[in-house]
Design an enzyme around this catalytic site. Structure first.
Site, PDB file in Angstrom:
ATOM      1  CG  ASP A   8      -2.290   0.435   0.961  1.00 47.03           C
ATOM      2  OD1 ASP A   8      -2.465   1.788   0.844  1.00 47.03           O
ATOM      3  OD2 ASP A   8      -3.216  -0.137   0.779  1.00 47.03           O
ATOM      4  CG  HIS A  15      -5.228   3.874   0.979  1.00 52.92           C
ATOM      5  ND1 HIS A  15      -5.006   2.525   0.851  1.00 52.92           N
ATOM      6  CD2 HIS A  15      -6.557   4.074   0.577  1.00 52.92           C
ATOM      7  CE1 HIS A  15      -6.025   1.927   0.269  1.00 52.92           C
ATOM      8  NE2 HIS A  15      -6.967   2.684   0.063  1.00 52.92           N
ATOM      9  CG  ASN A  20     -13.371   1.911  -5.024  1.00 52.54           C
ATOM     10  OD1 ASN A  20     -13.758   1.254  -4.335  1.00 52.54           O
ATOM     11  ND2 ASN A  20     -12.342   2.691  -4.414  1.00 52.54           N
ATOM     12  CB  SER A  22      -8.992   0.459  -0.260  1.00 49.01           C
ATOM     13  OG  SER A  22      -8.630   0.599  -1.649  1.00 49.01           O
TER      14      SER A  22
END
Length: 304
Positions: free
Chosen positions: A31, A63, A165, A248
């Site tokens: 990530d 994130h 997404n 996520s």
């Protein structure tokens, strides 16, 4: 390959799972990096930076810290209220995305190579990839990425990826979630969301099938308005927790559940983990290309 340095509100109450908390299981998170948040203190096993090669762990986007908190946060700074799914497990954080949350496929592949090289040393059992890109026909780099992701699966790792997404259209599951081997996770609650920043709209979760007619996602979990560790917590006027939405956030819920399962049944293979998750999911009545086999049910997952 860049150096990897060893580092010195979803039903997550471990009392409901017979004390199973993920202890003894290590999850690699590919990530934006990780911050030494108090809720993760002492359980960050290692950090690697494929973007800039820095040796001190950091997260310039937040994130990755949020994802890690969903998996393994202890809830220490909230008196247990914002505890992660498997608060006893360890995290190996590999930074493959920059401060904008963007990245190069080559850096992600380097991160995967690091996971494979250090798999035994750090006892990695699970890999969480809460990133992805829409597939492009004939793209050789994307094809190479899929091969490396599947090498992790073939090495016995439970690889869990976000569906992306880009929904609600058909064929919007992202790479590497289109791989038939990995566990691809969609958001079960994407119909309820209108992100306050306008970045994620209603019905955002990636839908199948893939171009090869593989039914994806495999399973869904909550992904909207998830509270977890804030990677900016050490900076002035920043809170310990933040709220984010997207697949996520759904993927690490499933990664945490996998850590609980492997804590209880350490000899279980990655194939057995995937089959059990899918067979014990709850059907929501939606299309298989929206929900896969259904929504994750941790209690049923851990029952004999």
């Amino acid at each position: 390959m860049k150096h990897v340095r060893e580092a010195i509100q979803y039903d997550c109450d471990d009392t409901l799972h017979g004390g199973i908390d993920g202890k003894g299981v290590t999850v690699a998170v590919l990530d934006t990096g990780i911050t030494n948040h108090p809720d993760l203190d002492g359980r960050i096993a290692a950090f690697g930076d494929m973007v800039s090669g820095k040796k001190i762990m950091y997260d310039d986007n937040s994130h990755g810290t949020h994802v890690a908190g969903i998996i393994a946060g202890s809830g220490k700074m909230s008196s247990g209220f914002y505890r992660g799914i498997a608060p006893g497990c360890r995290i190996v954080a590999i930074k493959v995305l920059d401060k904008r949350g963007e990245g190069k496929i080559r850096d992600l592949i380097d991160g995967i190579r690091a996971v494979l090289n250090y798999q035994e040393r750090w006892g990695i059992r699970i890999v969480n990839i809460s990133i992805g890109t829409l597939p492009h026909e004939g793209d050789t780099e994307e094809a190479e990425l899929l091969r490396w992701v599947e090498r992790m699966w073939d090495a016995g790792l439970v690889v869990i990826t976000a569906a992306g997404n880009y929904g609600p259209g058909r064929g919007t599951v992202t790479i590497p979630g289109i791989s038939p081997k990995v566990i691809t996770v969609g958001a079960s609650d994407d119909g309820e969301l209108r992100d306050r920043n306008g970045k994620i709209g209603k019905n955002y979760s990636g839908r199948g099938p893939t171009k090869d007619c593989v039914c994806k996602p495999d399973i869904v979990a909550p992904g909207s308005y998830i509270t977890s560790c804030n990677g900016w917590c050490g900076l002035k006027n920043h809170k310990m927790y933040s709220v984010k939405s997207g697949t996520s956030m759904a993927a690490p819920i499933v990664s945490g559940a996998a850590a609980l399962l492997l804590c209880k049944y350490p000899d279980m293979s990655n194939v057995e983990v995937k089959i059990r998750m899918m067979e014990r999911a709850d059907d929501t009545g939606k299309s298989r290309h929206v929900q896969g086999r259904g929504i994750l049910n941790i209690k049923k997952l851990l029952d004999r």
